[in-house]
Design a protein around this motif. Structure first.
Motif, PDB file in Angstrom:
ATOM      1  N   ALA A 125      -3.711 -28.965   7.759  1.00 25.44           N
ATOM      2  CA  ALA A 125      -5.163 -29.117   7.730  1.00 25.44           C
ATOM      3  C   ALA A 125      -5.790 -27.877   7.103  1.00 25.44           C
ATOM      4  N   ALA A 126      -6.573 -28.084   6.057  1.00 27.37           N
ATOM      5  CA  ALA A 126      -7.311 -26.974   5.442  1.00 27.37           C
ATOM      6  C   ALA A 126      -8.577 -26.788   6.278  1.00 27.37           C
ATOM      7  N   THR A 127      -8.620 -25.680   7.021  1.00 28.76           N
ATOM      8  CA  THR A 127      -9.621 -25.551   8.083  1.00 28.76           C
ATOM      9  C   THR A 127     -10.766 -24.587   7.766  1.00 28.76           C
ATOM     10  N   LYS A 128     -10.953 -24.249   6.490  1.00 32.25           N
ATOM     11  CA  LYS A 128     -12.089 -23.373   6.179  1.00 32.25           C
ATOM     12  C   LYS A 128     -13.388 -24.040   6.624  1.00 32.25           C
ATOM     13  N   THR A 129     -14.263 -23.282   7.194  1.00 34.07           N
ATOM     14  CA  THR A 129     -15.574 -23.686   7.751  1.00 34.07           C
ATOM     15  C   THR A 129     -15.467 -24.543   9.028  1.00 34.07           C
ATOM     16  N   LEU A 169       6.715 -23.611  -4.056  1.00 34.22           N
ATOM     17  CA  LEU A 169       5.539 -23.482  -4.911  1.00 34.22           C
ATOM     18  C   LEU A 169       4.315 -24.122  -4.257  1.00 34.22           C
ATOM     19  N   MET A 170       3.162 -23.609  -4.648  1.00 33.53           N
ATOM     20  CA  MET A 170       1.888 -24.196  -4.240  1.00 33.53           C
ATOM     21  C   MET A 170       1.035 -24.359  -5.492  1.00 33.53           C
ATOM     22  N   ALA A 171       0.241 -25.425  -5.536  1.00 39.90           N
ATOM     23  CA  ALA A 171      -0.639 -25.608  -6.691  1.00 39.90           C
ATOM     24  C   ALA A 171      -1.963 -26.232  -6.267  1.00 39.90           C
ATOM     25  N   ILE A 172      -3.014 -25.797  -6.951  1.00 40.27           N
ATOM     26  CA  ILE A 172      -4.345 -26.393  -6.771  1.00 40.27           C
ATOM     27  C   ILE A 172      -4.798 -26.883  -8.149  1.00 40.27           C
ATOM     28  N   PRO A 173      -4.323 -28.036  -8.587  1.00 41.25           N
ATOM     29  CA  PRO A 173      -4.707 -28.502  -9.914  1.00 41.25           C
ATOM     30  C   PRO A 173      -6.148 -28.980  -9.941  1.00 41.25           C
ATOM     31  N   VAL A 226       1.057 -31.421   2.076  1.00 41.00           N
ATOM     32  CA  VAL A 226      -0.274 -31.667   1.527  1.00 41.00           C
ATOM     33  C   VAL A 226      -1.300 -30.901   2.357  1.00 41.00           C
ATOM     34  N   ARG A 227      -2.345 -30.446   1.701  1.00 36.70           N
ATOM     35  CA  ARG A 227      -3.378 -29.644   2.373  1.00 36.70           C
ATOM     36  C   ARG A 227      -4.683 -30.450   2.368  1.00 36.70           C
ATOM     37  N   VAL A 228      -5.042 -30.973   3.530  1.00 34.96           N
ATOM     38  CA  VAL A 228      -6.176 -31.891   3.599  1.00 34.96           C
ATOM     39  C   VAL A 228      -7.295 -31.299   4.456  1.00 34.96           C
ATOM     40  N   GLY A 229      -8.490 -31.237   3.902  1.00 35.27           N
ATOM     41  CA  GLY A 229      -9.632 -30.686   4.631  1.00 35.27           C
ATOM     42  C   GLY A 229     -10.676 -31.736   4.928  1.00 35.27           C
ATOM     43  N   SER A 230     -11.497 -32.055   3.936  1.00 33.86           N
ATOM     44  CA  SER A 230     -12.673 -32.902   4.183  1.00 33.86           C
ATOM     45  C   SER A 230     -12.322 -34.307   4.663  1.00 33.86           C
ATOM     46  N   SER A 231     -11.184 -34.839   4.296  1.00 31.25           N
ATOM     47  CA  SER A 231     -10.822 -36.174   4.788  1.00 31.25           C
ATOM     48  C   SER A 231     -10.463 -36.150   6.273  1.00 31.25           C
ATOM     49  N   GLY A 280      -1.665 -31.425  -3.395  1.00 30.12           N
ATOM     50  CA  GLY A 280      -2.364 -32.618  -2.947  1.00 30.12           C
ATOM     51  C   GLY A 280      -3.394 -32.268  -1.892  1.00 30.12           C
ATOM     52  N   MET A 281      -4.630 -32.754  -2.102  1.00 35.48           N
ATOM     53  CA  MET A 281      -5.728 -32.510  -1.166  1.00 35.48           C
ATOM     54  C   MET A 281      -6.371 -33.864  -0.810  1.00 35.48           C
ATOM     55  N   SER A 282      -7.557 -33.833  -0.210  1.00 38.79           N
ATOM     56  CA  SER A 282      -8.163 -35.068   0.298  1.00 38.79           C
ATOM     57  C   SER A 282      -8.172 -36.217  -0.703  1.00 38.79           C
ATOM     58  N   SER A 283      -8.504 -35.913  -1.943  1.00 32.05           N
ATOM     59  CA  SER A 283      -8.715 -37.011  -2.893  1.00 32.05           C
ATOM     60  C   SER A 283      -7.415 -37.496  -3.536  1.00 32.05           C
ATOM     61  N   PHE A 333      -1.806 -19.092   5.424  1.00 29.23           N
ATOM     62  CA  PHE A 333      -2.935 -18.629   4.617  1.00 29.23           C
ATOM     63  C   PHE A 333      -2.834 -19.303   3.258  1.00 29.23           C
ATOM     64  N   ILE A 334      -3.929 -19.934   2.796  1.00 27.69           N
ATOM     65  CA  ILE A 334      -3.866 -20.724   1.558  1.00 27.69           C
ATOM     66  C   ILE A 334      -4.897 -20.295   0.519  1.00 27.69           C
ATOM     67  N   GLY A 335      -5.703 -19.279   0.817  1.00 27.65           N
ATOM     68  CA  GLY A 335      -6.791 -18.918  -0.095  1.00 27.65           C
ATOM     69  C   GLY A 335      -6.447 -17.759  -1.014  1.00 27.65           C
ATOM     70  N   LYS A 379     -17.397 -33.530   5.602  1.00 27.85           N
ATOM     71  CA  LYS A 379     -17.908 -32.590   4.597  1.00 27.85           C
ATOM     72  C   LYS A 379     -17.998 -31.178   5.168  1.00 27.85           C
ATOM     73  N   ARG A 380     -17.651 -30.198   4.342  1.00 28.95           N
ATOM     74  CA  ARG A 380     -17.729 -28.817   4.834  1.00 28.95           C
ATOM     75  C   ARG A 380     -19.173 -28.341   4.906  1.00 28.95           C
ATOM     76  N   ILE A 381     -19.476 -27.653   6.010  1.00 26.42           N
ATOM     77  CA  ILE A 381     -20.824 -27.080   6.164  1.00 26.42           C
ATOM     78  C   ILE A 381     -20.683 -25.570   6.015  1.00 26.42           C
TER      79      ILE A 381
HETATM   80  C1  PLP Z   1     -10.236 -26.468   0.808  1.00 22.63           C
HETATM   81  C2  PLP Z   1      -8.826 -26.502   0.342  1.00 22.63           C
HETATM   82  C3  PLP Z   1      -8.041 -27.647   0.458  1.00 22.63           C
HETATM   83  C4  PLP Z   1      -8.541 -28.958   1.021  1.00 22.63           C
HETATM   84  O1  PLP Z   1      -9.571 -29.513   0.250  1.00 22.63           O
HETATM   85  P1  PLP Z   1     -10.149 -30.974   0.588  1.00 22.63           P
HETATM   86  O2  PLP Z   1     -10.499 -31.524  -0.732  1.00 22.63           O
HETATM   87  O3  PLP Z   1     -11.301 -30.785   1.477  1.00 22.63           O
HETATM   88  O4  PLP Z   1      -9.062 -31.745   1.244  1.00 22.63           O
HETATM   89  C5  PLP Z   1      -6.720 -27.566   0.052  1.00 22.63           C
HETATM   90  N1  PLP Z   1      -6.198 -26.439  -0.455  1.00 22.63           N
HETATM   91  C6  PLP Z   1      -6.923 -25.316  -0.595  1.00 22.63           C
HETATM   92  C7  PLP Z   1      -6.282 -24.103  -1.163  1.00 22.63           C
HETATM   93  C8  PLP Z   1      -8.261 -25.325  -0.214  1.00 22.63           C
HETATM   94  O5  PLP Z   1      -8.983 -24.207  -0.370  1.00 22.63           O
END
Ligand code: PLP
Length: 239
Positions: free
Chosen positions: A40-44, A167-171, A226-231, A210-213, A85-87, A235-237
């Protein structure tokens, strides 16, 4: 409704469905649901909500900002093993972070790798890391270019305070599924290429993409995490 209760409700509505989707996508790629880690991507997201999610069976969380993470940390029930830590990480924050998370997924430069290694050795530990590959995001500063990832891996293999596990990727998010699938497939290929090189002290056991979408597509193309936040939380506040 209050933000905390609202987010708990959204989590309850979505968690089971996301786990089902993960199982289906895993099957399509010839794997089992257990082969895929949902982080779970838990920022905010407030600590109370994160704790609630763990009480309902969540197993991994990832934070993006060191300061936000340390504000929440005293209130979290998640164990060290469950916290990643993912940021984007600045070298001057490394000393503080090392030892408080079980993996740093966002290592895109030799300089950062060296700092994590040095600070880990000072604390008498070895920190598991993922190398962050920058595919398709030309403007982005984070992540190493695919052409440089092998040499980064070779250098990291010599650092005693880190252990590269994958590996990690944010395409970039593409409108078309075909395009997205191609990007994930290219990242998977890179992961396999590095694995086949059998570089000293480098393991390729985790492919975090892979993220929410697009997490289902990412799994179909070989993601192990997979790193899933908003799903999961809505929505992040940002405050
Ligand atoms: C916020 C974040 C996600 C999750 O994003 P969503 O689209 O909300 O699922 C995944 N990976 C990283 C590195 C992020 O910062």
């Amino acid at each position: 409704m209050d933000e905390i209760l609202e987010k708990m409700k959204i989590f309850d509505e979505n968690f089971a469905e996301i786990k089902d989707n993960i199982a289906t996508a895993a099957k399509k790629s010839g794997r089992k649901a257990e082969d895929i880690t949902l982080l779970a991507a838990t920022k905010t997201v407030p600590a109370e909500v994160i704790n609630y999610a763990f009480s309902k069976g969540l197993t991994h969380m990832g934070e993006n900002r060191v300061q936000e993470y340390f504000e929440k940390l005293p209130h979290l029930t998640a164990s060290l093993e469950q916290r990643h830590f993912i940021g984007h990480l600045q070298t001057n924050k490394v000393a503080k972070l090392v030892g408080t998370v079980s993996m740093i997924q966002s290592v895109g430069s030799e300089r950062l790798a060296e700092e994590i290694s040095k600070r880990s050795l000072e604390k008498g530990i070895v920190t598991p890391v993922l190398l962050e590959v920058n595919i398709g995001l030309e403007q982005s500063k984070s992540g190493a270019a695919p052409e440089t990832i092998v040499s980064l891996a070779e250098k990291c293999g010599q650092l005693k305070g880190i252990k590269v596990e994958g590996l990690m990727a944010i395409p970039p998010i593409e409108e078309q599924n075909d395009k997205m699938r191609e990007i994930f497939s290219n990242i998977y290929q890179l992961y396999i290429d590095i694995r086949d090189k059998k570089i000293d002290n480098i393991m390729m056991n985790t492919l975090s993409m892979g993220m929410s979408s697009d997490y289902e597509l990412a799994i179909e193309e070989g993601a192990t995490m997979v790193r899933v936040g908003s799903s999961l939380f809505g929505k992040r506040i940002y405050k």
